[in-house]
Design a protein around this motif. Structure first.
Motif, PDB file in Angstrom:
ATOM      1  N   VAL A  30      23.374  75.035  47.598  1.00 57.31           N
ATOM      2  CA  VAL A  30      24.099  75.673  48.679  1.00 57.31           C
ATOM      3  C   VAL A  30      25.591  75.423  48.518  1.00 57.31           C
ATOM      4  O   VAL A  30      26.006  74.284  48.300  1.00 57.31           O
ATOM      5  N   ASP A  76      23.747  81.344  51.814  1.00 58.89           N
ATOM      6  CA  ASP A  76      22.994  80.676  50.750  1.00 58.89           C
ATOM      7  C   ASP A  76      21.686  80.097  51.288  1.00 58.89           C
ATOM      8  O   ASP A  76      20.641  80.183  50.638  1.00 58.89           O
ATOM      9  N   GLY A  77      21.749  79.512  52.485  1.00 56.40           N
ATOM     10  CA  GLY A  77      20.556  78.912  53.079  1.00 56.40           C
ATOM     11  C   GLY A  77      19.487  79.947  53.381  1.00 56.40           C
ATOM     12  O   GLY A  77      18.324  79.778  53.005  1.00 56.40           O
ATOM     13  N   PHE A  81      22.632  69.891  55.986  1.00 56.80           N
ATOM     14  CA  PHE A  81      22.408  71.316  55.743  1.00 56.80           C
ATOM     15  C   PHE A  81      21.840  71.987  56.996  1.00 56.80           C
ATOM     16  O   PHE A  81      22.335  73.025  57.433  1.00 56.80           O
ATOM     17  N   VAL A  87      27.113  78.276  53.729  1.00 64.11           N
ATOM     18  CA  VAL A  87      25.823  77.658  54.037  1.00 64.11           C
ATOM     19  C   VAL A  87      24.824  78.660  54.620  1.00 64.11           C
ATOM     20  O   VAL A  87      23.662  78.678  54.221  1.00 64.11           O
TER      21      VAL A  87
END
Length: 99
Positions: free
Chosen positions: A17, A25-26, A65, A22
């Motif tokens: 990530v 990408d997450g 995250f 975030v």
């Protein structure tokens, strides 16, 4: 994702990530996991140059995250959710991620 990183976390799945991306990408990584979502997940953050940040995910990086992902995803400014007049959140029907 490098084979070395996958081998380093044998028995789990590494999600890479970018710190400055975030949410995208997450969601991208998590949406492709299928049944692997039930396996151990480890996070590898990378910087703006694509270089891995130092650190091994012993749980702290995954928590970080999830904290960032939920804070940003539920922020109405991001567009996934809208607010009512009394500041309640609801899914934004115009968002491409809401189906």
């Amino acid at each position: 994702h490098s084979q070395q990183m996958q081998e380093a976390y044998a028995g789990g799945r590494v999600i890479t990530v970018r710190r400055d991306n975030v949410v995208n990408d997450g969601f991208e990584a998590l949406s492709h996991l299928g049944m692997d979502l039930k396996r151990l997940l480890r996070i590898q953050f990378v910087d703006q140059f694509g270089e891995p940040e130092a650190g091994v995910d012993g749980g702290g990086l995954f928590k970080n995250f999830l904290d960032i992902l939920t804070r940003e995803a539920f922020n109405p400014v991001y567009g996934l959710f809208k607010t009512t007049e009394d500041q309640q959140l609801y899914p934004n029907p115009a968002s491409h991620l809401v189906t």
